[in-house]
Structures are given as structure tokens and as C-alpha cells.
Design a protein around this motif. Structure first.
Motif, PDB file in Angstrom:
ATOM      1  N   ASN A 234       0.825  -1.211   0.000  1.00 61.16           N
ATOM      2  CA  ASN A 234       0.000   0.000   0.000  1.00 61.16           C
ATOM      3  C   ASN A 234       0.856   1.258   0.000  1.00 61.16           C
ATOM      4  O   ASN A 234       1.875   1.349   0.682  1.00 61.16           O
TER       5      ASN A 234
ATOM      6  N   VAL B  64      -7.225   6.381  -6.509  1.00 63.56           N
ATOM      7  CA  VAL B  64      -7.193   5.689  -5.217  1.00 63.56           C
ATOM      8  C   VAL B  64      -7.889   4.345  -5.370  1.00 63.56           C
ATOM      9  O   VAL B  64      -8.995   4.255  -5.908  1.00 63.56           O
TER      10      VAL B  64
ATOM     11  N   ARG C 239      -7.235   1.520  -2.825  1.00 66.78           N
ATOM     12  CA  ARG C 239      -7.142   0.649  -1.644  1.00 66.78           C
ATOM     13  C   ARG C 239      -8.503   0.099  -1.253  1.00 66.78           C
ATOM     14  O   ARG C 239      -8.632  -1.083  -0.880  1.00 66.78           O
ATOM     15  N   HIS C 240      -9.550   0.918  -1.337  1.00 63.52           N
ATOM     16  CA  HIS C 240     -10.892   0.478  -0.955  1.00 63.52           C
ATOM     17  C   HIS C 240     -11.438  -0.597  -1.893  1.00 63.52           C
ATOM     18  O   HIS C 240     -12.238  -1.440  -1.488  1.00 63.52           O
TER      19      HIS C 240
ATOM     20  N   SER D 295      -4.026   4.849  -1.335  1.00 57.28           N
ATOM     21  CA  SER D 295      -4.966   5.702  -0.610  1.00 57.28           C
ATOM     22  C   SER D 295      -4.442   7.126  -0.664  1.00 57.28           C
ATOM     23  O   SER D 295      -3.264   7.361  -0.950  1.00 57.28           O
TER      24      SER D 295
ATOM     25  N   THR E  99      -3.646   2.541   8.597  1.00 52.59           N
ATOM     26  CA  THR E  99      -3.616   1.939   7.264  1.00 52.59           C
ATOM     27  C   THR E  99      -2.301   1.242   6.942  1.00 52.59           C
ATOM     28  O   THR E  99      -2.226   0.472   5.999  1.00 52.59           O
TER      29      THR E  99
END
Length: 316
Positions: free
Chosen positions: A105, A131, A133-134, A151, A176
Motif C-alpha cells: 500500500n 485511489v 485501496r478500498h 490511498s 492503514t
């Protein structure tokens, strides 16, 4: 202009390239412990300043590390093809500063005040970063090959949030656990010619506000516990520097003797607290263009499997 004038006016230099230029101008030789590499492209010159030991760190006023400066006056022009090439050059230089497996990440941090245009570069870059990551948790079916979990955060400034920027970022990092932080910030330049024409990358992190005498807590590996790469673009210069340059040129043109003008300039700027920075009237366009270039470069490096034509699909 020499380092004594800058010290007397409490002006620090954000660009390592400018610090080296001033010191070399005073000594007539390369700074011990500093090594310089240069590359030339069609639209840009790339200069890498390596600060290699503690002695050089003290002389330069910069931590030991690598500082890559991309000088590209074409950024100020309405030339989209050239801007794309500058983004590619920036992406290649950014790749040189880290080597992480694709599954790890990365946190992109846009520093600055989104309500003040010259300081809004970081938040503008974040707006255009992909972005993802989600998606790894909530929509894995939307992912394509060659995408990294990324992120992004635009934490604002102390005057807006009441919280030190470094504290906000550190809290996000603890939750995170990114393997790398890329921090983008506006800088102050020694030369007005470098406003929105120069991009600096540094593997040493950043001190927000240092160039305008408003030094905040550092964002670096020591404070964050994770490596930090800083990307900065000069968006302002100091009025004191412009005044000093004008006086020096006038003295030279009249054949006069150099004089210590710092007291005169301090008195002139006293009604403004002694510290005034200026920016071009077209700063809105310059911020938009540089933000697009930097975001494009970050997207290329973070998501090599996605073409620029597909970016819009993932931007919200």
C-alpha cells in the motif's frame, strides 16, 4: 545575493539546487560531500543533487539524501504534448526513488491549504490520483492487472483543522500501515523564473511551510515510521529576494559599490510583518497544470497496467 542576506531575512531555500548554486557562487567550488548528475531531455533538464555526508548536510541545510530537480519552462506554456512528456519524465525519476512489490500500500498526501491557490497544489493533486485501496476490500471485480493499493489524504493546514498536519498523517499511517508515503507540497523559490517551471523530488521527506518561514513538524521516516518521498513545486517567491535582486541590478547598471541592503528591505516590509511572498497572477492555471502533471506521473508509477484513457473510470 549571498547566504548572509538570506539568513538576515530568515529565508530558507526549499530547492536543494538553489542552495547548491548559492554556495558554489560564494566558494567557487563544489560543496564537499555533494555529487551532481545531470540529464537533458527535449523539454526538460534533470539535475540530481546527492548530499552524501553530515558535513554536506550542514553546509547545504538539507538532510542527507537525493534531490532530483526537473526544470521545464514549457510547463508554463499551453502545450499538452509537452506536459505529457514532463509527466513521463517525472514518473521515470519517481521510479528511481523506490522499489516496492505491487501488493504493498502507498499513501499519497496532498499538503497545503485548498482555500489559498498558491498553497493548493497538494490537494489538487490528490483530487486527480487514482485511489484503489478500498476496491481491494469492497469491489475487487473492478480491479485490473497492474494496479497497486493506493490511498490518498489532503489533511489541510493547522489554521483550518486545529491539528498539526503531521499528527493527522501519523494517525492515518498507524491505521492503514502504508509501505510508502508520497507527499506533495507547494514550495518557495529563490528565483521567480522557477515558479511553476521546476519540480523537486526528495527521498528525505518534507517540512511543510519551511520555505515561507512557517516551519511545521516534519513529515519524514523518523516521524512517520515509514519512508517518505516529497514532490514539490515552487509557487511563490519572497518579496525580499525580488527587492534585493532589483537593487543589485540597479547598482550594477550605475557602476556603484555593492551595499548591505537587508536593513532597508526589512524596514520596507515591516508593515507586513517583515515577511511577504508573491505569486504570479496566472497562478490558478499554473497550479492546475502542475497538479495534472504530478498526478499523471503518480498514476503511471502506481498503476502501470492502466492507460491514461482509463483513468476517468476510476476517478470520482
Amino acid at each position: 545575493m549571498d547566504s548572509k542576506f538570506l539568513q538576515s531575512m530568515n529565508i530558507s531555500l526549499d530547492l536543494a539546487l538553489e542552495a547548491r548554486e548559492i554556495i558554489r557562487g560564494e566558494t567557487g567550488q563544489e560543496v564537499p560531500g555533494v555529487r551532481v548528475d545531470k540529464e537533458t531531455y527535449d523539454y526538460a533538464t534533470v539535475t540530481t543533487v546527492h548530499i552524501e555526508d553530515n558535513n554536506a548536510q550542514v553546509i547545504m541545510g538539507k538532510p542527507v539524501g537525493k534531490y532530483i530537480t526537473i526544470e521545464a519552462p514549457v510547463i508554463k506554456e499551453n502545450n499538452q504534448q509537452a506536459h505529457r512528456e514532463i509527466a513521463q519524465i517525472l514518473a521515470e525519476q519517481l521510479k528511481k526513488l523506490f522499489n516496492l512489490p505491487m501488493e504493498l500500500n502507498v499513501l499519497v498526501v496532498g499538503l497545503g491549504n485548498w482555500n489559498a491557490t498558491p498553497d493548493a497544489l497538494g490537494p489538487r493533486v490528490v483530487e486527480q490520483c487514482l485511489v484503489t485501496r478500498h476496491l481491494y476490500n469492497y469491489a475487487p471485480q473492478e480491479l485490473q492487472g497492474g494496479m497497486r493499493p493506493v490511498s490518498a489524504l489532503a489533511p489541510g493546514v493547522l489554521g483550518i483543522t486545529g491539528i498539526e498536519t503531521a499528527e493527522i498523517i501519523r494517525g492515518v499511517v498507524e491505521k492503514t500501515r502504508p509501505s510508502l508515503i508520497i507527499a506533495i507540497d507547494s514550495l518557495a523559490a529563490r528565483s521567480a523564473d522557477r515558479i511553476a517551471t521546476t519540480i523537486q523530488l526528495a527521498d528525505t521527506g518534507i517540512n511543510p511551510g519551511s520555505g515561507i518561514g512557517n516551519k511545521r513538524a516534519g513529515i519524514n521516516q523518523e516521524t512517520m515510521g515509514v519512508r517518505v518521498i516529497a514532490i514539490g513545486v515552487p509557487t511563490v517567491t519572497h518579496a525580499a529576494i525580488i527587492a534585493q535582486d532589483a537593487i543589485e541590478k540597479y547598482i550594477q547598471s550605475t557602476g556603484g559599490e555593492p551595499k548591505d541592503t537587508s536593513t532597508i528591505i526589512k524596514n520596507l516590509l515591516e508593515p507586513l510583518g517583515g515577511n511577504l511572498t508573491v505569486t504570479p497572477k496566472e497562478i490558478d492555471t499554473l497550479i492546475d497544470d502542475t497538479a495534472q502533471i504530478i498526478a499523471g506521473a503518480i498514476n503511471m508509477v502506481m498503476h502501470p497496467g492502466i492507460s491514461p484513457e482509463d483513468y476517468a473510470y476510476y476517478l470520482h
